[in-house]
Motif scaffolding. Structure first.
Motif, short mmCIF file in Angstrom:
data_model
loop_
_atom_site.label_atom_id
_atom_site.label_comp_id
_atom_site.label_asym_id
_atom_site.label_seq_id
_atom_site.Cartn_x
_atom_site.Cartn_y
_atom_site.Cartn_z
N SER A 1 0.87 -1.17 0.00
CA SER A 1 0.00 0.00 0.00
C SER A 1 0.90 1.23 0.00
N ASP A 2 0.30 2.39 0.10
CA ASP A 2 1.08 3.62 0.07
C ASP A 2 2.06 3.65 1.24
N GLY A 3 3.34 3.54 0.93
CA GLY A 3 4.38 3.57 1.94
C GLY A 3 4.88 2.21 2.38
N TRP A 4 4.05 1.18 2.36
CA TRP A 4 4.45 -0.15 2.84
C TRP A 4 4.94 -1.02 1.71
N GLN A 5 6.05 -1.70 1.96
CA GLN A 5 6.64 -2.56 0.95
C GLN A 5 7.16 -3.84 1.59
N LEU A 6 6.91 -4.97 0.94
CA LEU A 6 7.45 -6.26 1.36
C LEU A 6 8.57 -6.64 0.41
N TYR A 7 9.61 -7.30 0.91
CA TYR A 7 10.66 -7.76 0.01
C TYR A 7 11.18 -9.12 0.45
N GLY A 8 11.71 -9.82 -0.50
CA GLY A 8 12.36 -11.11 -0.25
C GLY A 8 13.55 -11.22 -1.17
N GLN A 9 14.60 -11.85 -0.68
CA GLN A 9 15.80 -11.96 -1.50
C GLN A 9 16.54 -13.25 -1.20
N VAL A 10 17.28 -13.70 -2.18
CA VAL A 10 18.21 -14.81 -2.06
C VAL A 10 19.57 -14.21 -2.34
N GLN A 11 20.60 -14.60 -1.56
CA GLN A 11 21.91 -14.01 -1.78
C GLN A 11 23.00 -15.07 -1.73
N PRO A 12 23.70 -15.25 -2.85
CA PRO A 12 24.93 -16.05 -2.78
C PRO A 12 25.92 -15.32 -1.88
N GLU A 13 26.57 -16.07 -0.99
CA GLU A 13 27.48 -15.46 -0.01
C GLU A 13 28.85 -16.12 -0.08
N LEU A 14 29.88 -15.32 0.11
CA LEU A 14 31.24 -15.81 0.22
C LEU A 14 31.72 -15.51 1.63
N ASP A 15 31.83 -16.56 2.47
CA ASP A 15 32.30 -16.41 3.84
C ASP A 15 33.83 -16.44 3.82
N MET A 16 34.45 -15.37 4.31
CA MET A 16 35.90 -15.25 4.26
C MET A 16 36.55 -15.45 5.62
N HIS A 17 35.77 -15.92 6.60
CA HIS A 17 36.30 -16.18 7.94
C HIS A 17 36.90 -17.59 7.96
N LYS A 18 38.16 -17.71 8.31
CA LYS A 18 38.86 -19.01 8.37
C LYS A 18 38.81 -19.73 7.03
N GLY A 19 39.15 -19.05 5.96
CA GLY A 19 39.13 -19.65 4.62
C GLY A 19 37.97 -19.10 3.81
N TRP A 20 37.82 -19.62 2.62
CA TRP A 20 36.77 -19.16 1.70
C TRP A 20 35.73 -20.25 1.55
N GLY B 1 22.25 -17.53 1.24
CA GLY B 1 21.42 -17.02 2.31
C GLY B 1 20.11 -16.48 1.75
N ALA B 2 19.23 -16.10 2.62
CA ALA B 2 17.95 -15.53 2.21
C ALA B 2 17.50 -14.52 3.26
N ALA B 3 16.65 -13.63 2.84
CA ALA B 3 16.10 -12.63 3.74
C ALA B 3 14.71 -12.24 3.27
N MET B 4 13.89 -11.78 4.21
CA MET B 4 12.58 -11.23 3.87
C MET B 4 12.24 -10.18 4.91
N GLY B 5 11.54 -9.14 4.46
CA GLY B 5 11.22 -8.09 5.40
C GLY B 5 10.11 -7.18 4.92
N ALA B 6 9.78 -6.22 5.76
CA ALA B 6 8.77 -5.22 5.46
C ALA B 6 9.32 -3.86 5.88
N THR B 7 9.12 -2.86 5.02
CA THR B 7 9.61 -1.52 5.31
C THR B 7 8.48 -0.50 5.07
N TYR B 8 8.59 0.61 5.77
CA TYR B 8 7.68 1.73 5.57
C TYR B 8 8.50 2.91 5.05
N HIS B 9 8.11 3.46 3.91
CA HIS B 9 8.81 4.58 3.29
C HIS B 9 8.18 5.90 3.73
N PHE B 10 9.01 6.80 4.25
CA PHE B 10 8.55 8.11 4.71
C PHE B 10 8.62 9.11 3.59
#
Length: 139
Positions: A106-125, A130-139
């Motif tokens: 709706s006006d101002g409200w947005q849902l999002y979802g994403q998939v992200q290839p990740e390179l972990d560089m802690h103790k080697g490669w 990963g994935a994420a999902m969320g909701a934001t309100y735009h001012f």
């Protein structure tokens, strides 16, 4: 425990400093604030639909949204591609490439979802996904 608190304080200082430096611009900012499941339960701050800061229970992340587009549908569904970095409070850090979709609820409200290839560089490669999902309100 002290290391976790110190990292949280450092991450908070970085976000607040970035926001205050950005607020000194003459143009009005497109600011969005919300919640996500990214670094476990997370707070999300997004500036100009391009810079996304995430601070959560497990760690922090930053994504630069490099390209956005729209699907050819009657619904307000968009796609985006970005480049970012992440770090966990206890261990692990690296880079990621978020590939996501967003839906204008709706006006101002947005849902999002994403998939992200990740390179972990802690103790080697190590490659991961990963994935994420969320909701934001735009001012």
């Amino acid at each position: 425990m002290k290391a976790v608190v110190g990292k949280f304080v450092l991450g908070s200082v970085v976000v607040v400093t970035s926001l205050s430096a950005y607020a000194n611009n003459d143009k009005p900012a497109d600011l969005a604030i919300g919640l996500a499941v990214d670094q476990q339960l997370s707070v999300v701050v997004e500036l100009d639909n391009q810079y996304r800061f995430i601070i959560g229970n497990q760690g922090a992340a930053f994504d630069y949204i490099a390209k956005r587009g729209q699907f050819n549908t009657e619904e307000p569904v968009n796609w985006y591609v970005g480049l970012g970095g992440w770090g966990e409070w206890d261990d692990g850090f690296g880079v990621r490439v978020p590939l996501g979709v967003s839906y204008q609820v709706s006006d101002g409200w947005q849902l999002y979802g994403q998939v992200q290839p990740e390179l972990d560089m802690h103790k080697g490669w190590e490659l991961g996904v990963g994935a994420a999902m969320g909701a934001t309100y735009h001012f």
